[in-house]
Write an enzyme that holds these catalytic residues in place. Structure first.
Site, PDB file in Angstrom:
ATOM      1  CB  THR A 244       3.228  -1.503  13.532  1.00  0.00           C
ATOM      2  OG1 THR A 244       1.880  -1.770  13.913  1.00  0.00           O
ATOM      3  CG2 THR A 244       4.128  -2.455  14.323  1.00  0.00           C
TER       4      THR A 244
ATOM      5  CB  ALA B 220       6.437  -5.233   7.165  1.00  0.00           C
TER       6      ALA B 220
ATOM      7  CD1 TRP C 193      -5.196   0.552  13.571  1.00  0.00           C
ATOM      8  CD2 TRP C 193      -7.213   1.532  13.435  1.00  0.00           C
ATOM      9  NE1 TRP C 193      -5.813   0.413  14.796  1.00  0.00           N
ATOM     10  CE2 TRP C 193      -7.065   1.010  14.744  1.00  0.00           C
ATOM     11  CE3 TRP C 193      -8.387   2.193  13.126  1.00  0.00           C
ATOM     12  CZ2 TRP C 193      -8.039   1.121  15.721  1.00  0.00           C
ATOM     13  CZ3 TRP C 193      -9.367   2.319  14.096  1.00  0.00           C
ATOM     14  CH2 TRP C 193      -9.189   1.779  15.378  1.00  0.00           C
TER      15      TRP C 193
ATOM     16  CD  GLN D   8      -2.849  -1.102   2.402  1.00  0.00           C
ATOM     17  OE1 GLN D   8      -3.872  -0.438   2.348  1.00  0.00           O
ATOM     18  NE2 GLN D   8      -2.516  -1.783   3.481  1.00  0.00           N
TER      19      GLN D   8
ATOM     20  CB  THR E  11       1.578  -6.273   7.105  1.00  0.00           C
ATOM     21  OG1 THR E  11       1.161  -6.695   5.802  1.00  0.00           O
ATOM     22  CG2 THR E  11       2.750  -5.315   6.977  1.00  0.00           C
TER      23      THR E  11
ATOM     24  CE1 TYR F  85       3.431  -6.293  11.191  1.00  0.00           C
ATOM     25  CE2 TYR F  85       1.935  -5.217  12.728  1.00  0.00           C
ATOM     26  CZ  TYR F  85       2.733  -5.168  11.597  1.00  0.00           C
ATOM     27  OH  TYR F  85       2.832  -4.004  10.883  1.00  0.00           O
TER      28      TYR F  85
END
Length: 288
Positions: A103, A62, A152, A12, A64, A127
């Site tokens: 994160t 990563a 998020w 993303q 994720t 994670y």
């Protein structure tokens, strides 16, 4: 011309950086995903980075998949920790700057106030633990690195909550969404812009920074906003996380305090609904 290596380029954030790069031609961008630069190949990672020879590494790669990570502990550690250590070490030794993405899952969720960069870390899933190990390795191997914690993440690219909810709200009459996990979403395009602001800033200032959109909401409230902006008819109900068991525990509260990134680099942080509108509009355009 400064050469910038972006890992995880098909994710993303990587995809959003690729969009911005089109207009940032003062930099020589090298976008890699696992096909071009396999971060799991630890034995050859340094020499492959050396061939590219960047002046800045932006590590967006990563593992994720939070629930999958519970059963893929070794893979998570390789991607989220060991590969990060190698990149940080190489960058430190070769006069190369590094921005590493982390994160909100490094926290346990027991806070009641927005989390600053100095807040105590205590991850509650694989994670989060591997991402914290990656942060620590990055700081140890390259004290000059910048680490950005985010939360998020969603985008018009890839798989995420906004796209899943938009699809489900068209397929179903009703949905249940967790209402007792609180934080703030991050539109990956906004984070990509923040990264560019940082690399264009006159002064490089190493350290940990938080970035997410403004607002304090639960996943349920996020779903309601998607319903409202998307114009969906589906009925959305809030449920407790205890009624929706997942392999990985999630922090109940992980709202990030963005004061430091705003004050240090002059980053502008949009309100979450404003960014959500932009993303949903883009998704509409893409689907037509």
């Amino acid at each position: 011309m400064k050469k910038i290596l972006v890992t995880g380029a098909n994710g993303q954030l990587g995809s959003e950086l690729r969009q911005i790069a089109v207009n940032k031609t003062q930099f020589n961008w090298v976008f890699t995903d696992y096909q071009e630069l396999d971060l799991c190949d630890l034995a050859h990672l340094e020499q492959k980075i050396a061939v590219i020879n960047p002046k800045l590494i932006i590590n967006c790669a990563a593992h994720t998949a939070v629930d999958k990570a519970e059963s893929e502990v070794e893979l998570s550690d390789v991607l989220n920790h060991q590969a990060v250590a190698i990149m940080a070490s190489w960058s430190q030794a070769n006069d190369c700057k590094m921005i590493h993405i982390s994160t909100d899952y490094v926290f346990d969720g027991n806070s009641a106030v927005p989390l600053t960069e100095e807040a105590e870390t205590n991850p509650i899933n694989v994670y989060g633990r591997t991402k914290l190990a990656g942060e620590n390795a990055c700081r140890k191997e390259n004290p000059n690195a910048i680490i950005i914690r985010t939360s998020w993440v969603y985008s018009s690219f890839g798989n995420n909550f906004v796209k899943t909810m938009s699809r489900l709200m068209q397929e179903k009459d009703s949905l249940n969404v967790v209402n007792d996990q609180v934080g703030s979403p991050t539109y990956a395009a906004d984070l990509a812009h923040a990264i560019v602001v940082i690399i264009e800033h006159k002064k490089w200032q190493a350290g940990i920074y938080n970035f997410s959109n403004e607002g304090e909401i639960s996943w349920y409230e996020f779903a309601l906003a998607i319903k409202e902006i998307g114009g969906f008819e589906c009925e959305v109900s809030g449920i407790s996380a205890s009624n929706y068991p997942t392999p990985a525990k999630r922090p109940a509260y992980s709202l990030l305090d963005k004061t430091k990134i705003k004050n240090t680099f002059g980053v502008i942080v949009p309100e979450y609904k404003e960014s959500l509108r932009k993303c949903i509009e883009l998704l509409r355009i893409k689907s037509n």
